[in-house]
Design a protein around this motif. Structure first.
Motif, PDB file in Angstrom:
ATOM      1  N   LYS A 117       0.781  -1.019  -0.044  1.00 25.79           N
ATOM      2  CA  LYS A 117      -0.123   0.089  -0.016  1.00 25.79           C
ATOM      3  C   LYS A 117       0.746   1.275  -0.014  1.00 25.79           C
ATOM      4  CE  LYS A 117      -4.555  -0.934   0.331  1.00 25.79           C
ATOM      5  NZ  LYS A 117      -5.648  -0.318  -0.389  1.00 25.79           N
ATOM      6  N   ARG A 118       1.765   1.247   0.643  1.00 22.81           N
ATOM      7  CA  ARG A 118       2.893   2.253   0.725  1.00 22.81           C
ATOM      8  C   ARG A 118       3.599   2.525  -0.643  1.00 22.81           C
ATOM      9  NH1 ARG A 118       6.393   1.545   5.247  1.00 22.81           N
ATOM     10  NH2 ARG A 118       5.287  -0.628   5.967  1.00 22.81           N
ATOM     11  N   LEU A 119       4.076   1.379  -1.194  1.00 22.52           N
ATOM     12  CA  LEU A 119       4.595   1.371  -2.232  1.00 22.52           C
ATOM     13  C   LEU A 119       3.946   2.164  -3.316  1.00 22.52           C
ATOM     14  CD1 LEU A 119       7.056   0.478  -4.409  1.00 22.52           C
ATOM     15  CD2 LEU A 119       6.042  -1.646  -4.414  1.00 22.52           C
ATOM     16  N   GLU A 120       2.664   1.927  -3.420  1.00 18.71           N
ATOM     17  CA  GLU A 120       1.701   2.305  -4.458  1.00 18.71           C
ATOM     18  C   GLU A 120       1.621   3.885  -4.267  1.00 18.71           C
ATOM     19  OE1 GLU A 120      -2.171   1.155  -6.932  1.00 18.71           O
ATOM     20  OE2 GLU A 120      -2.352   1.028  -4.907  1.00 18.71           O
ATOM     21  N   ILE A 121       1.674   4.369  -3.085  1.00 19.97           N
ATOM     22  CA  ILE A 121       1.692   5.821  -2.845  1.00 19.97           C
ATOM     23  C   ILE A 121       3.069   6.367  -3.184  1.00 19.97           C
ATOM     24  CG2 ILE A 121       1.430   7.603  -0.946  1.00 19.97           C
ATOM     25  CD1 ILE A 121      -0.312   5.762   0.593  1.00 19.97           C
ATOM     26  N   ALA A 122       4.090   5.714  -2.811  1.00 20.30           N
ATOM     27  CA  ALA A 122       5.232   6.335  -3.434  1.00 20.30           C
ATOM     28  C   ALA A 122       5.303   6.376  -4.786  1.00 20.30           C
ATOM     29  CB  ALA A 122       6.337   5.183  -2.536  1.00 20.30           C
ATOM     30  N   ARG A 123       5.017   5.431  -5.516  1.00 24.13           N
ATOM     31  CA  ARG A 123       4.978   5.623  -6.999  1.00 24.13           C
ATOM     32  C   ARG A 123       4.161   6.579  -7.604  1.00 24.13           C
ATOM     33  NH1 ARG A 123       3.359   0.234 -10.172  1.00 24.13           N
ATOM     34  NH2 ARG A 123       1.268   1.110  -9.473  1.00 24.13           N
ATOM     35  N   ALA A 124       2.938   6.922  -6.814  1.00 25.14           N
ATOM     36  CA  ALA A 124       2.059   8.053  -7.252  1.00 25.14           C
ATOM     37  C   ALA A 124       2.838   9.277  -6.956  1.00 25.14           C
ATOM     38  CB  ALA A 124       0.772   7.939  -6.459  1.00 25.14           C
ATOM     39  N   MET A 125       3.612   9.437  -5.612  1.00 18.89           N
ATOM     40  CA  MET A 125       4.165  10.735  -5.462  1.00 18.89           C
ATOM     41  C   MET A 125       5.412  10.835  -6.289  1.00 18.89           C
ATOM     42  SD  MET A 125       2.855  12.350  -2.933  1.00 18.89           S
ATOM     43  CE  MET A 125       4.349  13.461  -2.437  1.00 18.89           C
ATOM     44  N   ALA A 126       5.969   9.914  -6.947  1.00 14.11           N
ATOM     45  CA  ALA A 126       7.146   9.746  -7.863  1.00 14.11           C
ATOM     46  C   ALA A 126       6.921  10.729  -9.153  1.00 14.11           C
ATOM     47  CB  ALA A 126       7.687   8.747  -8.201  1.00 14.11           C
ATOM     48  N   SER A 127       5.243  10.683  -9.407  1.00  9.64           N
ATOM     49  CA  SER A 127       5.182  11.793 -10.554  1.00  9.64           C
ATOM     50  C   SER A 127       4.869  13.076 -10.229  1.00  9.64           C
ATOM     51  CB  SER A 127       3.602  11.086 -11.148  1.00  9.64           C
ATOM     52  OG  SER A 127       2.667  11.322 -10.072  1.00  9.64           O
ATOM     53  N   ARG A 128       5.364  13.569  -8.943  1.00 11.90           N
ATOM     54  CA  ARG A 128       5.377  14.950  -8.596  1.00 11.90           C
ATOM     55  C   ARG A 128       3.939  15.431  -8.716  1.00 11.90           C
ATOM     56  NH1 ARG A 128      10.658  16.351 -12.181  1.00 11.90           N
ATOM     57  NH2 ARG A 128      12.128  14.797 -11.425  1.00 11.90           N
ATOM     58  N   PRO A 129       3.005  15.131  -8.266  1.00  9.98           N
ATOM     59  CA  PRO A 129       1.587  15.640  -8.163  1.00  9.98           C
ATOM     60  C   PRO A 129       1.607  16.745  -7.307  1.00  9.98           C
ATOM     61  CG  PRO A 129       1.650  13.617  -6.519  1.00  9.98           C
ATOM     62  CD  PRO A 129       3.076  13.760  -7.177  1.00  9.98           C
ATOM     63  N   ASP A 130       0.501  17.550  -7.801  1.00 13.01           N
ATOM     64  CA  ASP A 130       0.015  18.730  -6.902  1.00 13.01           C
ATOM     65  C   ASP A 130      -1.246  18.356  -6.108  1.00 13.01           C
ATOM     66  OD1 ASP A 130       2.125  20.567  -7.967  1.00 13.01           O
ATOM     67  OD2 ASP A 130       0.809  20.597  -9.767  1.00 13.01           O
TER      68      ASP A 130
END
Length: 261
Positions: A158-171
């Protein structure tokens, strides 16, 4: 200033109004949660906002631009990232490589440069790996960076999926039940991570059944029931709302997915 605005959004499936005239807005760094009994339309609303579905009424704006008809990849390039209820992990890749996938759209070297093995490609790969490790640090996953993702525990995935989403540098980051299936310790970690991400200025749009987590981290809460907005406000205000209490207690506990207000 509103980062994301949802204006009179709606969609029907086979004559059934799954989301009906929903409006709200989110500011940078805000944690905005959507709750409601099972079947209330929460995930459908997420799918509309993230471009998986196209609405048949209303619109979604991002920084004032209408993005209602854009597909998910176009929304990602504009700063909107999302996780899913069902994990979308590359199980045979390493944890670090999974996060590097999220950074791919920010890389500038073309295919020819990669084929030729130019020094600039090697330098960019190093930068990508270094940035991926920073997100792993943020999500408390650095110690398992080299492990195959499929070997991780459910909470780590679950945390890995959040990390990958954050890697797209979202606002703005849409989290669809990030604590689902997690034990109390893992849920507490997710709680801490959500707050720490919001402190960086990233807006969080959260759908979650764990009411303790929702009421603990949210700045505002919106309640959906049968596709319509039932209430919106501060967590304590929403928790005391008689209509909200009735919506939850009016469903048997199994049908409500274990939600408690």
């Amino acid at each position: 200033m509103n980062l994301l605005s949802v204006e009179h959004l709606g969609i029907s499936f086979g004559g059934v109004r799954a989301v009906d005239d929903v409006s709200f807005s989110i500011s940078p760094g805000e944690i905005f949660s959507i709750i409601g009994p099972n079947g209330a339309g929460k995930t459908t609303l997420f799918n509309l906002i993230s471009g998986v579905y196209r609405s048949d009424m209303g619109r979604v704006t991002l920084r004032g631009d209408d993005v209602s008809r854009l597909p998910p990849e176009a929304l990602a390039s504009r700063g909107l990232a999302r996780t899913f209820q069902n994990l979308q992990i590359f199980a045979r890749m390493s944890v670090e490589e999974n996060v590097m996938v999220g950074l791919h759209r920010h890389e500038t070297r073309n295919v020819l440069a990669h084929l030729l093995g130019l020094p600039s490609v090697m330098a960019e790969n190093r930068r990508t790996r270094d940035e991926a490790r920073r997100y792993l640090d943020m999500l408390h996953l650095r110690q398992v960076a080299d492990e195959v993702a499929g070997s991780l525990s459910y909470g780590e995935l679950k945390r890995l999926e959040i990390a990958r989403a954050m890697a797209s540098r979202p606002d703005i980051l849409l989290l669809d039940e990030p604590a689902a299936g997690c034990n109390p310790t893992e849920t507490a970690e997710i709680d801490e991570i959500i707050v720490s991400i919001a402190r960086t200025g990233v807006a969080i749009l959260l759908v979650e059944h764990d009411m303790k987590l929702v009421m603990g981290v949210s700045d505002r809460v919106l309640v959906l029931n049968q596709g319509r907005v039932l209430a919106e406000g501060a967590p304590d205000e929403v928790a005391r709302n008689p209509s909200v209490i009735d919506a939850y207690l009016g469903h048997d506990k199994g049908a409500a997915g274990g939600d408690h207000v």
